[in-house]
Design a protein around this motif. Structure first.
Motif, short mmCIF file in Angstrom:
data_model
loop_
_atom_site.label_atom_id
_atom_site.label_comp_id
_atom_site.label_asym_id
_atom_site.label_seq_id
_atom_site.Cartn_x
_atom_site.Cartn_y
_atom_site.Cartn_z
N ARG A 1 -23.21 -42.81 17.51
CA ARG A 1 -24.07 -43.00 16.35
C ARG A 1 -23.49 -43.99 15.33
N GLN A 2 -22.86 -45.04 15.87
CA GLN A 2 -22.29 -46.08 15.01
C GLN A 2 -23.10 -47.38 15.10
N ALA A 3 -24.13 -47.40 15.93
CA ALA A 3 -24.94 -48.61 16.08
C ALA A 3 -25.77 -48.79 14.81
N ARG A 4 -25.61 -49.93 14.17
CA ARG A 4 -26.32 -50.18 12.92
C ARG A 4 -27.45 -51.19 13.10
N LYS B 1 -20.98 -47.42 20.85
CA LYS B 1 -21.46 -47.34 19.47
C LYS B 1 -22.74 -46.52 19.39
N LEU B 2 -23.61 -46.70 20.36
CA LEU B 2 -24.86 -45.95 20.39
C LEU B 2 -24.60 -44.46 20.57
N SER C 1 -21.09 -51.69 23.13
CA SER C 1 -22.37 -51.44 22.47
C SER C 1 -22.88 -50.04 22.80
N TYR C 2 -22.76 -49.64 24.05
CA TYR C 2 -23.20 -48.31 24.47
C TYR C 2 -22.38 -47.23 23.77
N ARG D 1 -30.02 -53.52 16.13
CA ARG D 1 -30.53 -53.62 17.49
C ARG D 1 -29.62 -54.58 18.24
N HIS D 2 -29.10 -54.18 19.37
CA HIS D 2 -28.22 -55.04 20.15
C HIS D 2 -29.04 -55.78 21.19
#
Length: 68
Positions: A55-58, A51-52, A48-49, A60-61
């Motif tokens: 800039r791939q986090a789409r 991805k953040l 998850s980190y 809220r995790h």
């Protein structure tokens, strides 16, 4: 001064407190605006980190601690 010598820091938020945050949530809830969440397990935190950072986090995790 003692915090500075101990190489410690203190951080805060300038966006308001609990009452202000709740007011914003209430305004957003009226027309049905809500966050899209992706539930992750503690084992997925590193992914998850990444991805953040990339800039791939789409979404809220949210960490599901019951899956630990």
């Amino acid at each position: 001064m003692p915090m500075g010598f101990g190489r410690q820091s203190l951080a805060g938020s300038m966006i308001g407190g609990i009452a202000e945050t709740q007011a914003v949530i209430d305004v957003a809830a009226r027309p049905g605006i809500a966050a899209t969440c992706e539930m992750i397990t503690p084992a997925q935190i590193a992914d998850s980190y990444e991805k953040l950072v990339n800039r791939q986090a789409r979404y809220r995790h949210v960490i599901d601690m019951t899956a630990a």
